[in-house]
Design a protein around this motif. Sequence first.
Motif, mmCIF file in Angstrom:
data_model
loop_
_atom_site.group_PDB
_atom_site.id
_atom_site.type_symbol
_atom_site.label_atom_id
_atom_site.label_comp_id
_atom_site.label_asym_id
_atom_site.label_seq_id
_atom_site.Cartn_x
_atom_site.Cartn_y
_atom_site.Cartn_z
ATOM 1 N N THR A 51 0.855 -1.181 0.000
ATOM 2 C CA THR A 51 0.000 0.000 0.000
ATOM 3 C C THR A 51 0.893 1.233 0.000
ATOM 4 O O THR A 51 2.052 1.176 0.427
ATOM 5 C CB THR A 51 -0.929 0.041 1.230
ATOM 6 O OG1 THR A 51 -0.132 0.023 2.428
ATOM 7 C CG2 THR A 51 -1.866 -1.156 1.241
ATOM 8 N N LEU A 89 -2.958 10.875 -2.710
ATOM 9 C CA LEU A 89 -3.150 9.647 -3.469
ATOM 10 C C LEU A 89 -2.955 8.456 -2.537
ATOM 11 O O LEU A 89 -1.918 8.343 -1.872
ATOM 12 C CB LEU A 89 -2.147 9.553 -4.626
ATOM 13 C CG LEU A 89 -2.202 10.664 -5.675
ATOM 14 C CD1 LEU A 89 -1.031 10.536 -6.637
ATOM 15 C CD2 LEU A 89 -3.525 10.633 -6.429
ATOM 16 N N SER A 91 -2.955 4.396 -2.761
ATOM 17 C CA SER A 91 -2.954 3.342 -3.766
ATOM 18 C C SER A 91 -2.383 2.052 -3.191
ATOM 19 O O SER A 91 -1.900 2.005 -2.052
ATOM 20 C CB SER A 91 -2.137 3.776 -4.988
ATOM 21 O OG SER A 91 -0.791 4.046 -4.613
ATOM 22 N N GLU A 112 -5.289 -3.464 -8.405
ATOM 23 C CA GLU A 112 -4.463 -2.267 -8.206
ATOM 24 C C GLU A 112 -5.363 -1.034 -8.098
ATOM 25 O O GLU A 112 -5.703 -0.414 -9.106
ATOM 26 C CB GLU A 112 -3.478 -2.108 -9.366
ATOM 27 C CG GLU A 112 -2.458 -1.012 -9.158
ATOM 28 C CD GLU A 112 -1.378 -1.015 -10.219
ATOM 29 O OE1 GLU A 112 -0.384 -0.279 -10.056
ATOM 30 O OE2 GLU A 112 -1.517 -1.756 -11.218
ATOM 31 N N LYS A 114 -6.453 2.892 -6.821
ATOM 32 C CA LYS A 114 -5.865 4.196 -6.510
ATOM 33 C C LYS A 114 -6.999 5.196 -6.261
ATOM 34 O O LYS A 114 -7.876 5.368 -7.108
ATOM 35 C CB LYS A 114 -4.975 4.704 -7.638
ATOM 36 C CG LYS A 114 -4.377 6.093 -7.367
ATOM 37 C CD LYS A 114 -3.566 6.610 -8.550
ATOM 38 C CE LYS A 114 -2.296 5.826 -8.729
ATOM 39 N NZ LYS A 114 -1.446 6.382 -9.820
ATOM 40 N N SER A 116 -8.008 9.193 -5.358
ATOM 41 C CA SER A 116 -7.503 10.563 -5.451
ATOM 42 C C SER A 116 -8.392 11.487 -4.631
ATOM 43 O O SER A 116 -9.623 11.389 -4.689
ATOM 44 C CB SER A 116 -7.493 11.030 -6.912
ATOM 45 O OG SER A 116 -6.749 10.147 -7.722
ATOM 46 N N ARG A 137 -8.836 2.016 -10.891
ATOM 47 C CA ARG A 137 -8.470 0.643 -10.538
ATOM 48 C C ARG A 137 -8.187 -0.211 -11.769
ATOM 49 O O ARG A 137 -8.763 -0.009 -12.838
ATOM 50 C CB ARG A 137 -9.577 -0.014 -9.724
ATOM 51 C CG ARG A 137 -10.896 -0.184 -10.461
ATOM 52 C CD ARG A 137 -11.984 -0.597 -9.489
ATOM 53 N NE ARG A 137 -13.280 -0.775 -10.117
ATOM 54 C CZ ARG A 137 -14.125 0.205 -10.381
ATOM 55 N NH1 ARG A 137 -13.782 1.457 -10.112
ATOM 56 N NH2 ARG A 137 -15.300 -0.038 -10.927
#
Length: 203
Positions: A51, A89, A91, A112, A114, A116, A137
């Motif tokens: 992470t 961010l 992620s 994966e 992320k 914002s 993602r």
Amino acid sequence: MMRIAIVLTACLTVSDFAAHAQSTAAASGRESHFVSQSRTFFPHNWVRGYTDFSVAPSHNEPDLGRCMFPQPAGAGGAASTCTAYARYLFSGYIEFQPLGRTLARHFFLFFEPKFSFGRNIPQLTYTASMLPIAFDRSIGIAFQLPRNFELRATQHQVDWLGRYGNPLGAADLRTNGPNGLYATFGVRWSFGGYGRQGAPSDY
């Protein structure tokens, strides 16, 4: 906000579970480690990843491609509602490889995400706000090959969060987010030991 909290909590829970499982396995000694590696289901390190949390300093905010720059005069200047320039961010990257035997042990799933957050307009407004902007993602499936090669199928999409789910005035480009919606098929080669420490299905 509830949706964001649920997804963030799930990511952190999986990461914590994986870290705890790895610590327990390491402490159990060489013999138990060998046994866990050979298990058919849920072998050692079957969940792995990382992470990451990043902060962008002022005048360096990531542009998510939603708002015009410079913004038109009719957008409202500093009062514009199109402020999709991220300050924060969050992620990560997670792999799930639950099978430890047979040819199926070379398959794994990956995720994966992320997130914002922010509310900024370059050259006009810089804030520390954590207003949700987007959930970016990628998800997919991969197959491990000899010599650290992988075949990977990936699907990517972006969901706008909060007010970004609606039109935001004259400065709004109404895009599908960074890189939009797409799918790819590819080959990855890892070298120098990257990404394969503890994987249950090394050749």
